[in-house]
Design an enzyme around this catalytic site. Structure first.
Site, PDB file in Angstrom:
ATOM      1  N   ASP A  41      81.305  69.604  22.284  1.00 34.14           N
ATOM      2  CA  ASP A  41      80.198  70.348  22.894  1.00 34.14           C
ATOM      3  C   ASP A  41      79.921  69.752  24.267  1.00 34.14           C
ATOM      4  O   ASP A  41      80.383  68.658  24.579  1.00 34.14           O
ATOM      5  CB  ASP A  41      78.946  70.230  22.005  1.00 34.14           C
ATOM      6  CG  ASP A  41      77.757  70.971  22.595  1.00 34.14           C
ATOM      7  OD1 ASP A  41      77.959  72.099  23.077  1.00 34.14           O
ATOM      8  OD2 ASP A  41      76.641  70.430  22.612  1.00 34.14           O
ATOM      9  N   SER A  42      79.120  70.460  25.036  1.00 36.71           N
ATOM     10  CA  SER A  42      78.714  69.933  26.340  1.00 36.71           C
ATOM     11  C   SER A  42      77.775  68.741  26.183  1.00 36.71           C
ATOM     12  O   SER A  42      77.556  68.008  27.136  1.00 36.71           O
ATOM     13  CB  SER A  42      78.022  71.032  27.131  1.00 36.71           C
ATOM     14  OG  SER A  42      76.950  71.554  26.378  1.00 36.71           O
TER      15      SER A  42
ATOM     16  N   GLY B 283      75.992  75.658  30.700  1.00 37.69           N
ATOM     17  CA  GLY B 283      75.463  77.026  30.792  1.00 37.69           C
ATOM     18  C   GLY B 283      75.442  77.628  32.185  1.00 37.69           C
ATOM     19  O   GLY B 283      75.854  78.768  32.378  1.00 37.69           O
TER      20      GLY B 283
ATOM     21  N   CYS C 103      80.451  74.508  21.394  1.00 39.22           N
ATOM     22  CA  CYS C 103      79.678  75.006  22.538  1.00 39.22           C
ATOM     23  C   CYS C 103      79.944  76.503  22.749  1.00 39.22           C
ATOM     24  O   CYS C 103      81.090  76.929  22.911  1.00 39.22           O
ATOM     25  CB  CYS C 103      80.101  74.224  23.772  1.00 39.22           C
ATOM     26  SG  CYS C 103      79.272  74.730  25.270  1.00 39.22           S
TER      27      CYS C 103
ATOM     28  N   THR D   9      79.063  78.299  25.359  1.00 41.26           N
ATOM     29  CA  THR D   9      79.497  78.577  26.732  1.00 41.26           C
ATOM     30  C   THR D   9      80.991  78.287  26.878  1.00 41.26           C
ATOM     31  O   THR D   9      81.732  79.066  27.482  1.00 41.26           O
ATOM     32  CB  THR D   9      78.660  77.738  27.735  1.00 41.26           C
ATOM     33  OG1 THR D   9      77.281  77.888  27.423  1.00 41.26           O
ATOM     34  CG2 THR D   9      78.914  78.173  29.151  1.00 41.26           C
TER      35      THR D   9
ATOM     36  N   GLU E 196      67.172  68.868  24.500  1.00 45.53           N
ATOM     37  CA  GLU E 196      67.713  67.556  24.887  1.00 45.53           C
ATOM     38  C   GLU E 196      66.573  66.528  24.975  1.00 45.53           C
ATOM     39  O   GLU E 196      66.769  65.344  24.759  1.00 45.53           O
ATOM     40  CB  GLU E 196      68.454  67.650  26.229  1.00 45.53           C
ATOM     41  CG  GLU E 196      69.693  68.545  26.194  1.00 45.53           C
ATOM     42  CD  GLU E 196      70.990  67.812  25.865  1.00 45.53           C
ATOM     43  OE1 GLU E 196      71.104  66.618  26.129  1.00 45.53           O
ATOM     44  OE2 GLU E 196      71.903  68.464  25.319  1.00 45.53           O
TER      45      GLU E 196
ATOM     46  N   CYS F 293      73.665  79.607  21.074  1.00 42.22           N
ATOM     47  CA  CYS F 293      73.719  78.359  21.835  1.00 42.22           C
ATOM     48  C   CYS F 293      73.518  77.224  20.842  1.00 42.22           C
ATOM     49  O   CYS F 293      72.662  77.317  19.949  1.00 42.22           O
ATOM     50  CB  CYS F 293      72.617  78.344  22.889  1.00 42.22           C
ATOM     51  SG  CYS F 293      72.467  76.761  23.748  1.00 42.22           S
ATOM     52  N   THR F 294      74.320  76.185  21.006  1.00 41.67           N
ATOM     53  CA  THR F 294      74.270  75.046  20.083  1.00 41.67           C
ATOM     54  C   THR F 294      72.876  74.492  19.850  1.00 41.67           C
ATOM     55  O   THR F 294      72.557  74.018  18.770  1.00 41.67           O
ATOM     56  CB  THR F 294      75.079  73.875  20.686  1.00 41.67           C
ATOM     57  OG1 THR F 294      74.722  73.750  22.068  1.00 41.67           O
ATOM     58  CG2 THR F 294      76.549  74.101  20.538  1.00 41.67           C
ATOM     59  N   HIS F 295      72.077  74.503  20.924  1.00 46.01           N
ATOM     60  CA  HIS F 295      70.791  73.813  20.856  1.00 46.01           C
ATOM     61  C   HIS F 295      69.720  74.591  20.096  1.00 46.01           C
ATOM     62  O   HIS F 295      68.758  74.018  19.623  1.00 46.01           O
ATOM     63  CB  HIS F 295      70.285  73.543  22.268  1.00 46.01           C
ATOM     64  CG  HIS F 295      71.097  72.545  23.026  1.00 46.01           C
ATOM     65  ND1 HIS F 295      72.461  72.666  23.188  1.00 46.01           N
ATOM     66  CD2 HIS F 295      70.738  71.400  23.663  1.00 46.01           C
ATOM     67  CE1 HIS F 295      72.894  71.644  23.912  1.00 46.01           C
ATOM     68  NE2 HIS F 295      71.874  70.864  24.211  1.00 46.01           N
TER      69      HIS F 295
HETATM   70  N1  DGL Z   1      76.357  73.779  24.403  1.00 48.15           N
HETATM   71  C1  DGL Z   1      75.879  74.851  25.246  1.00 48.15           C
HETATM   72  C2  DGL Z   1      76.098  76.185  24.532  1.00 48.15           C
HETATM   73  O1  DGL Z   1      76.149  76.263  23.330  1.00 48.15           O
HETATM   74  C3  DGL Z   1      74.433  74.682  25.610  1.00 48.15           C
HETATM   75  C4  DGL Z   1      74.157  73.536  26.548  1.00 48.15           C
HETATM   76  C5  DGL Z   1      74.791  73.705  27.898  1.00 48.15           C
HETATM   77  O2  DGL Z   1      74.375  74.558  28.701  1.00 48.15           O
HETATM   78  O3  DGL Z   1      75.709  72.961  28.151  1.00 48.15           O
HETATM   79  O4  DGL Z   1      76.209  77.174  25.183  1.00 48.15           O
END
Ligand code: DGL
Length: 266
Positions: A10-11, A43, A73, A75, A152, A184-186
């Site tokens: 993931d990012s 993102g 992720c 994105t 975060e 989105c993961t978050h």
């Molecule tokens: N991990 C990203 C996603 O699921 C979200 C966080 C980012 O923007 O890096 O799209």
């Protein structure tokens, strides 16, 4: 049978929601998680940059001898899934198809809501994937970029998060969506808040949980499962700031996250 770990990336920290779903659904599988905390967020970045970062992480995971790669992720999945699948000798699974399939399966007349980062929403990847199953589906999309820094920061129930959620989700609630894909993961970390804002009649779809199911069947189909009874190990690596990664991460995967290595890529 194959004892090698599953690579998950993931990012940043949010992909731990996908890791958690994999731990729960596939308790016998070992994993290596990579969070690109030095370069988060993905993102707002261009497709080309996200593809380049994703390829670097893929190469690192392949060097660790993973048997499959999960792009946690959204994105990265939106911009890089096909590139990574073409480059990788092991199966690469993204989060968008599984989430979209679950949304398409909800059925009914109401539109489907999708929320994600600016990059994911601009790519239209969820809407395309939903319409592959339900060609005339009405899809209402909304980028919610401020949710990522809130998560975060660990502000899952903060009044600022509530205010921002009402601003972002108001139009989707007004459009009468029946299901909302957390693209989105978050976002799964904000589930209680998002459910409150959308109301109890809206089904929240967690792409991470759906993806873990797809990973399980992909391993089964290719006979790549870990042998039964073998102890599972979980390794974590980040590209920067492992202290904060552990501090926030431990809140949602508990003491599995005892330590994280720092691997500065590129
Ligand atoms: N991990 C990203 C996603 O699921 C979200 C966080 C980012 O923007 O890096 O799209």
């Amino acid at each position: 049978m194959n004892r090698s770990p599953i690579g998950i990336f993931d990012s940043g920290i949010g992909g731990l929601t996908v890791a958690r779903a994999i731990f729960e659904q596939l308790p016998g599988e070992s994993t290596i998680y990579f969070g690109d905390t030095a370069r988060v967020p993905y993102g707002p970045k261009s497709a080309e940059t996200v593809r380049r970062y994703s390829l670097e992480i893929l190469r690192w995971l392949l060097d660790q001898r993973v048997k499959a790669v999960v792009i946690a992720c959204n994105t990265s999945t939106a911009h890089a899934l096909e590139t990574l699948q073409a480059e990788s000798p092991v199966p690469v699974i993204g989060v968008i198809e599984p989430g979209a399939a679950a949304a398409a399966a909800v059925g009914g007349e109401r539109p489907i809501g999708v929320i994600g980062t600016a990059g994911t929403i601009a790519s239209g990847a969820y809407a395309k994937a939903i319409r592959r199953t339900v060609p005339d589906a009405r899809v209402e999309q909304r980028a919610c970029p401020l949710f990522v820094p809130l998560v975060e920061e660990g502000w899952f129930e903060h009044p600022a998060a509530d205010l921002i959620a009402r601003e972002y989700l108001g139009p989707l609630a007004a459009a009468g969506v029946g299901a909302l894909v957390l693209g989105c993961t978050h976002y799964p970390l904000l589930k209680p808040l998002l459910q409150r804002v959308m109301g109890p009649g809206v089904r929240l779809i967690d792409s991470g949980e759906e993806t873990a199911r797809v990973v399980a069947s992909a391993l089964r189909e290719r006979s790549l499962q870990a042998p039964e009874g073998a102890p599972a190990t979980h390794r974590f690596a980040v590209s920067d700031d492992e202290a904060r990664f552990r501090q926030v991460g431990v809140r949602f995967i508990g003491d599995r996250l005892a330590r994280a290595e720092v691997v500065p890529l590129a």
